[in-house]
Design a protein around this motif. Structure first.
Motif, PDB file in Angstrom:
ATOM      1  N   GLU A 128       1.023  -1.449  -0.147  1.00 48.73           N
ATOM      2  CA  GLU A 128       0.006  -0.137  -0.165  1.00 48.73           C
ATOM      3  C   GLU A 128       0.986   1.045   0.061  1.00 48.73           C
ATOM      4  OE1 GLU A 128      -1.845   2.834   2.856  1.00 48.73           O
ATOM      5  OE2 GLU A 128      -2.150   0.756   3.748  1.00 48.73           O
ATOM      6  N   GLN A 142       2.494   1.957  -3.439  1.00 48.96           N
ATOM      7  CA  GLN A 142       1.327   2.645  -4.160  1.00 48.96           C
ATOM      8  C   GLN A 142       0.753   3.930  -3.857  1.00 48.96           C
ATOM      9  OE1 GLN A 142      -1.870  -0.168  -5.205  1.00 48.96           O
ATOM     10  NE2 GLN A 142      -0.585  -1.852  -4.828  1.00 48.96           N
ATOM     11  N   TYR A 143       0.981   4.322  -2.655  1.00 51.45           N
ATOM     12  CA  TYR A 143       0.530   5.567  -2.044  1.00 51.45           C
ATOM     13  C   TYR A 143       1.546   6.598  -2.500  1.00 51.45           C
ATOM     14  CZ  TYR A 143       0.414   9.263   1.555  1.00 51.45           C
ATOM     15  OH  TYR A 143       0.488  10.565   2.389  1.00 51.45           O
ATOM     16  N   GLN A 177       3.728   6.247  -5.138  1.00 48.26           N
ATOM     17  CA  GLN A 177       3.734   6.410  -6.584  1.00 48.26           C
ATOM     18  C   GLN A 177       2.509   7.239  -7.035  1.00 48.26           C
ATOM     19  OE1 GLN A 177       5.100   5.737  -9.379  1.00 48.26           O
ATOM     20  NE2 GLN A 177       6.477   4.572  -8.977  1.00 48.26           N
ATOM     21  N   ALA A 178       1.379   7.199  -6.195  1.00 44.87           N
ATOM     22  CA  ALA A 178       0.389   7.871  -6.446  1.00 44.87           C
ATOM     23  C   ALA A 178       0.588   9.617  -6.308  1.00 44.87           C
ATOM     24  CB  ALA A 178      -0.981   7.789  -5.821  1.00 44.87           C
ATOM     25  N   LEU A 179       1.254   9.924  -5.137  1.00 48.64           N
ATOM     26  CA  LEU A 179       1.743  11.312  -4.672  1.00 48.64           C
ATOM     27  C   LEU A 179       2.719  11.897  -5.678  1.00 48.64           C
ATOM     28  CD1 LEU A 179       2.308  11.181  -1.014  1.00 48.64           C
ATOM     29  CD2 LEU A 179       0.452  12.271  -2.009  1.00 48.64           C
ATOM     30  N   HIS A 180       3.486  10.913  -6.334  1.00 51.46           N
ATOM     31  CA  HIS A 180       4.708  11.497  -7.066  1.00 51.46           C
ATOM     32  C   HIS A 180       4.567  10.496  -8.421  1.00 51.46           C
ATOM     33  CE1 HIS A 180       8.379  13.915  -6.875  1.00 51.46           C
ATOM     34  NE2 HIS A 180       8.902  13.066  -7.593  1.00 51.46           N
ATOM     35  N   PRO A 181       4.020  10.467  -9.285  1.00 56.22           N
ATOM     36  CA  PRO A 181       4.277   9.462 -10.262  1.00 56.22           C
ATOM     37  C   PRO A 181       5.383   9.482 -10.801  1.00 56.22           C
ATOM     38  CG  PRO A 181       2.021  10.853 -10.766  1.00 56.22           C
ATOM     39  CD  PRO A 181       2.888  11.582  -9.542  1.00 56.22           C
TER      40      PRO A 181
END
Ligand code: FHN
Length: 441
Positions: A215, A218-219, A221-225
């Motif tokens: 998690e 993924q968190y 990655q979502a904050l900083h693609p």
């Protein structure tokens, strides 16, 4: 594609290497600088007049060093000679294209003024942020920055190596929130960073919660693609690290190559990978007295070239002193590597496995996606003749020495094999020869 035998929710989520622009960039950089800098640079491997031979950054765990004494060192941390522009200039001159800095090592001390901890640079006599100016200076020099972050935290009251009861589990949950907060804080404060370099993920409390690290990845990655994160972060739900229980790599590249290199291309299983290397045997933070073998410029260059020839990145570690300067050995090493890279760096950047039969004189590196293949010669034969064996249906159309761009005439010796006879057999540093090839029918 191979069938997975074990159903996993928190195993690898991707087949094969990432192909997006951020990962293509990371892969092309090939040469990085690692920096271990923190409170451990103050004792520098010595406590109460005794020298400790273990890794300097582990001194807090040395039985003779009281934790209380170590945990007061922040009161002395004052790197008055810290000059981030100079650090970045040295790294650039060495040829490094990315840098990894310890934001927080196992001791828990933060080089940035984290609002989630009192044990930070803000509490030291230096008071100001160290990371921000460092990241800016490196970025200005054209060098990408990645952040090292230790999950193990010897200073945090909620850190547990294993969770043995309900109170431990509650502390473990609080610790996870703390980790998540600090990482989000780093991303928010330093938006130009390209990746996280996780460490200290081997304890049971971390390994046994594969859902959390999954998690978390993924968190972030979502904050900083585009963020690049290696295989040390996660464990699957069965506790397997780096590779999930089906043998698939978790994370963006294999991060297990520490102070060692793969021997052949078969050892890396087609995955992206990175090796991190110390200058002496096993010192990451500053140690006042290096003991044992200290690697030379040519030894380091061979490791760099070998890594690239096997599709990997190579990262060389530096351990600055507590005052913010580098020891003379490291300065000389960086300058020596840089001298060679200035002439021959084109063989390293954007280099890949060439697909040619390995020869005893050294390593082949193919410039990614092209017909240019570099030969990097580390072991000059007594004959002065380098054997080149091309793959079937490949023709040699040009041979030249990098230094001075001197054309050489290869001698065809049969089938797909050639000799390159060298005019000067003496070499003090690895020689690079550029081959131009074409694929025939
Ligand atoms: O324990 C650390 C060590 O001090 C150092 O930071 C290295 C760097 O890869 N990582 C850990 C050992 O794997």
């Amino acid at each position: 594609p191979r069938q997975d035998t074990i159903a996993l929710k928190h195993g690898a989520h991707r087949m094969g290497n990432r192909t997006d622009a951020d990962m293509v960039r990371w892969r092309s950089l090939r040469f990085g600088q690692f920096i271990h800098w923190g409170l451990y640079a103050i004792p520098a491997g010595e406590w109460n007049g005794k020298t400790y031979n273990g890794a300097a950054e582990w001194i807090r765990s040395w039985k003779e060093m009281p934790h209380k004494a170590y945990d007061q060192l922040y009161r002395q941390f004052n790197p008055v000679n810290f000059n981030p522009q100079q650090w970045a200039a040295q790294a650039k001159a060495m040829g490094a294209k990315y840098m990894i800095i310890t934001t927080k090592h196992h001791d828990g001390f933060c080089l940035w003024p984290s609002k989630y901890s009192k044990y930070t640079i803000a509490a030291s006599p230096w008071k100001k942020d160290l990371l921000g100016p460092m990241i800016d200076a490196y970025n200005k020099a054209g060098i990408d920055v990645h952040l090292y972050f230790s999950i193990i935290d010897w200073n945090h009251p909620d850190y547990r190596a294993s969770l043995k009861n309900a109170a431990d589990s509650a502390a473990g949950k609080r610790f996870q929130v703390f980790v998540k907060n600090q990482l989000a804080e780093l991303l928010q404060r330093y938006p130009t960073i390209k990746g996280f370099w996780f460490d200290g993920t081997w304890d049971d409390s971390w390994k046994n919660d594969g859902a959390f690290s999954d998690e978390l990845e993924q968190y972030l990655q979502a904050l900083h693609p585009g963020l690049v994160m290696g295989s040390r972060l996660r464990a699957d739900e069965k506790g397997a690290r780096h590779f999930d229980s089906n043998g698939r790599l978790m994370g963006d590249y294999e991060q297990g190559w520490e102070r060692k290199l793969p021997a052949t291309i078969a050892d890396v299983h087609g995955n992206d990978w990175e090796a991190v290397m110390t200058v002496p045997e096993n010192q990451w933070g500053y140690h006042a007295k290096w003991m044992g073998h200290v690697k030379t410029v040519n030894e380091i260059l061979e490791m760099l070239v070998k890594s690239v020839s096997l599709n990997g990145n190579f990262v060389l570690n530096f351990g600055p002193k507590a005052d913010g300067t580098y020891r003379a050995e490291e300065q000389q090493l960086a300058a020596g590597i840089g001298e060679w890279m200035k002439v021959n760096g084109a063989a390293v950047y954007d280099g890949t496995y060439a697909g040619f039969e390995k020869q005893d004189w050294g390593y082949y590196i193919r410039k990614s996606g092209t017909d240019s293949v570099y030969m990097v010669v580390f072991n000059m034969p007594v004959s002065g003749s380098l054997r080149v064996k091309l793959p079937a249906r490949t023709e040699l159309t040009g041979v030249s020495m990098m230094q001075g761009n001197v054309a050489l005439a290869p001698e065809w010796i049969g089938r797909n094999e050639y000799f390159i006879h060298l005019p000067n057999k003496q070499q003090e540093s690895p020689m690079v020869i550029l081959l131009k090839t074409v694929k025939g029918e």
